[in-house]
Structure formats: C-alpha cells, structure tokens
Design an enzyme around this catalytic site. Structure first.
Site, PDB file in Angstrom:
ATOM      1  CB  SER A   6     -43.384  -6.996  -0.034  1.00 52.49           C
ATOM      2  OG  SER A   6     -43.617  -5.707  -0.577  1.00 52.49           O
ATOM      3  CG  HIS A  30     -44.518  -6.408   4.247  1.00 51.24           C
ATOM      4  ND1 HIS A  30     -44.218  -6.202   5.585  1.00 51.24           N
ATOM      5  CD2 HIS A  30     -43.814  -5.473   3.558  1.00 51.24           C
ATOM      6  CE1 HIS A  30     -43.366  -5.194   5.699  1.00 51.24           C
ATOM      7  NE2 HIS A  30     -43.107  -4.722   4.491  1.00 51.24           N
ATOM      8  CG  ASP A  32     -43.557  -2.431   1.621  1.00 53.85           C
ATOM      9  OD1 ASP A  32     -43.078  -2.366   2.765  1.00 53.85           O
ATOM     10  OD2 ASP A  32     -43.326  -3.368   0.830  1.00 53.85           O
ATOM     11  CG  MET A  34     -43.071   3.331   0.250  1.00 51.59           C
ATOM     12  SD  MET A  34     -41.808   2.937  -0.960  1.00 51.59           S
ATOM     13  CE  MET A  34     -41.592   1.169  -0.657  1.00 51.59           C
ATOM     14  CG  HIS A  63     -42.774  -1.369   6.324  1.00 51.73           C
ATOM     15  ND1 HIS A  63     -41.785  -1.820   5.474  1.00 51.73           N
ATOM     16  CD2 HIS A  63     -42.178  -0.431   7.112  1.00 51.73           C
ATOM     17  CE1 HIS A  63     -40.652  -1.205   5.734  1.00 51.73           C
ATOM     18  NE2 HIS A  63     -40.869  -0.347   6.717  1.00 51.73           N
ATOM     19  CG  MET A  65     -40.988   2.519   4.654  1.00 54.22           C
ATOM     20  SD  MET A  65     -40.647   1.451   3.243  1.00 54.22           S
ATOM     21  CE  MET A  65     -42.228   0.637   3.106  1.00 54.22           C
ATOM     22  CG  MET A 137     -36.032  -1.355   7.026  1.00 54.23           C
ATOM     23  SD  MET A 137     -37.391  -2.150   6.168  1.00 54.23           S
ATOM     24  CE  MET A 137     -36.861  -2.055   4.460  1.00 54.23           C
ATOM     25  N   GLY A 142     -37.605   1.905   0.462  1.00 50.88           N
ATOM     26  CA  GLY A 142     -38.018   2.735  -0.671  1.00 50.88           C
ATOM     27  C   GLY A 142     -38.373   1.945  -1.917  1.00 50.88           C
ATOM     28  CG  PHE A 143     -37.033   2.014  -4.799  1.00 57.05           C
ATOM     29  CD1 PHE A 143     -37.967   2.458  -5.733  1.00 57.05           C
ATOM     30  CD2 PHE A 143     -36.254   2.963  -4.135  1.00 57.05           C
ATOM     31  CE1 PHE A 143     -38.117   3.808  -6.007  1.00 57.05           C
ATOM     32  CE2 PHE A 143     -36.402   4.318  -4.401  1.00 57.05           C
ATOM     33  CZ  PHE A 143     -37.329   4.750  -5.335  1.00 57.05           C
ATOM     34  N   GLY A 144     -38.528  -2.162  -3.948  1.00 62.37           N
ATOM     35  CA  GLY A 144     -38.357  -3.611  -3.961  1.00 62.37           C
ATOM     36  C   GLY A 144     -37.162  -3.955  -4.847  1.00 62.37           C
ATOM     37  N   GLY A 145     -36.770  -5.214  -4.814  1.00 66.87           N
ATOM     38  CA  GLY A 145     -35.760  -5.713  -5.744  1.00 66.87           C
ATOM     39  C   GLY A 145     -34.320  -5.324  -5.447  1.00 66.87           C
ATOM     40  CG  ASP A 175     -39.232  -5.296   4.376  1.00 66.62           C
ATOM     41  OD1 ASP A 175     -39.122  -5.803   3.247  1.00 66.62           O
ATOM     42  OD2 ASP A 175     -39.943  -4.299   4.624  1.00 66.62           O
ATOM     43  N   GLY A 176     -36.340  -7.032   2.971  1.00 69.17           N
ATOM     44  CA  GLY A 176     -35.450  -6.479   1.942  1.00 69.17           C
ATOM     45  C   GLY A 176     -34.483  -7.503   1.392  1.00 69.17           C
ATOM     46  N   GLY A 177     -34.676  -7.857   0.126  1.00 72.80           N
ATOM     47  CA  GLY A 177     -33.740  -8.758  -0.548  1.00 72.80           C
ATOM     48  C   GLY A 177     -33.761 -10.189  -0.029  1.00 72.80           C
TER      49      GLY A 177
END
Ligand code: DX5
Ligand code: ZN
Length: 216
Positions: A6, A30, A32, A34, A63, A65, A137, A142-145, A175-177
C-alpha cells in the site's frame, strides 16, 4: 502469492527509488483512495495514479474508500487503474453494487468488493459470482499502521470455502495490519493477495517483501 504494497506508506520524497524497489520485487501496487467522507482521511487524486502508471507496468490495484464509488471508478479507470475495488457499505445495496461491477467490467478492468470488519460475508454473497477480487479489511478502513484484527482469519476461511463449493475464482485479498507474524496463517487459510503498507515501507522494501514471501 501476490504482494500488494500500500503506497499510503510510501516515502514520496524517495518516489523513484521506492518505486524501483517495488518494480523489482512485487506483483501489484495497492492504491488507497479516501474522500474524507466515507472515511475520515483524504489521500490521492488521479494525477498521482497517472504518475505511477507512467513509471510501472505492475498491476495497479485501486481501493476506493469513498461515498460515491461510481464517480471515482470513472476517474481512476481513466488514470490507469487495472482493478477497481469499492466498498459494499458505500451503497449497502446489492443491486447498485452489481451495476457498478458491470460498469467496471465494461471498461475492461477487474472489479472487486471490499467489506469493513463489522459487515458479514453473508450480506454480500449474491455478489461473489460477479467479482474478480474480494478485499477483506482486517482493520477499520481509513489509516495505515493499525493492528491486525484476527477475526479476519475465519472470514478468509469462509470465503475460501464458498469459492471452492461454488467453483468461483475470486482473489481473496487481505488489507490492514498485515506483517510477517500473521501472513503465514493468512496464507494457509486461503489468502491469495496480501496488502501491506507500514510493514513493507518501514525499512528495506525488498527485504520486507521477501519476509512476507517466506511466510507462504
Ligand atoms: C487502510 C488501507 C490500507 C492501509 C494498510 O484503510 O486500506 O491499505 O494502507 O496499511 P497497513 O499495512 O499499515 O495496515
Ligand atoms: Zn487498502
């Protein structure tokens, strides 16, 4: 295994170097998008995707959002996307989602649906035979990390079972973490594509990609 870093976590001051590392190590990128409305964060417009398109032949995995995926699908298809994935929750309506999937296909792109952690897979079952990509998800978008939500593992297994039982072909993308601690389990449950932002860009990109591959 498809690795889709991402670029929300990319260091844009080092765009050329980092894109070069991606070009030499991964299959997808990827992207993102938003809108500050569907999620409380704002990211890229089409000019940035065009810059990627000019500098890579990798598959550009977009992606969305956003609250108005129909409008954004047009914009990012034109800018060079290879696939457009949007959120079921933008419409909460199977018919509207089907129409947009059809429209994306008519443009010659791959189409996908994403769901947030609280939406059940059952709700979107009627869409599963229409999509190329299912983007699950494993954090609130909404946010990385953010921290990986392990509930995603059962959902991957559920999506894999459905796919096999019905002879379908959609790619299961998570996707995510995602990191080298959860990738092994994700892959063994049936994940086909791993999105990773902070894990890939925090440190040596190629070495981090390799760590994810070694989990497979
Ligand atoms: C979150 C985005 C993710 C994010 C992943 O809303 O959809 O793609 O960039 O970043 P990490 O891997 O840091 O969770
Ligand atoms: Zn994403």
């Amino acid at each position: 295994m498809i690795i889709s870093p991402s670029v929300l976590s990319m260091h844009y001051e080092d765009f050329r170097k980092e894109l070069n590392d991606l070009n030499e190590s991964v299959e997808w990128i990827h992207f993102d998008v938003m809108d500050g409305h569907f999620v409380p964060n704002l990211t890229f417009g089409p000019a940035i995707l065009e810059a990627f398109r000019r500098n890579t032949s990798l598959f550009l995995d977009v992606h969305l959002m956003v609250s108005d995926p129909d409008y954004f699908a047009d914009v990012f298809a034109k800018a060079g996307a290879d696939s457009i994935v949007f959120h079921y929750e933008a419409y909460n309506d199977i018919e509207k989602c089907s129409l947009l999937i059809e429209k994306i296909h008519e443009k010659g792109l791959k189409a996908g649906i994403s769901i947030k952690p609280k939406t059940t897979v059952e709700e979107i079952v009627p869409l599963l035979d229409k999509i190329d990509i299912f983007l699950l998800m494993s954090v609130e978008p909404g946010f990385g990390g953010q921290k990986f939500m392990s509930e995603a593992l059962d959902r991957v297994a559920q999506l894999k079972r459905y796919k096999e039982d019905h002879g379908l072909n959609y790619i299961i993308e998570v996707d995510g973490g995602v990191n080298d601690e959860n990738a092994h389990e994700l892959i063994s449950m049936g994940t086909d594509a791993l999105v990773a932002g902070s894990f890939v860009f925090n440190g040596d990109i190629k070495a981090n990609v390799e760590k994810l591959r070694n989990c497979g």
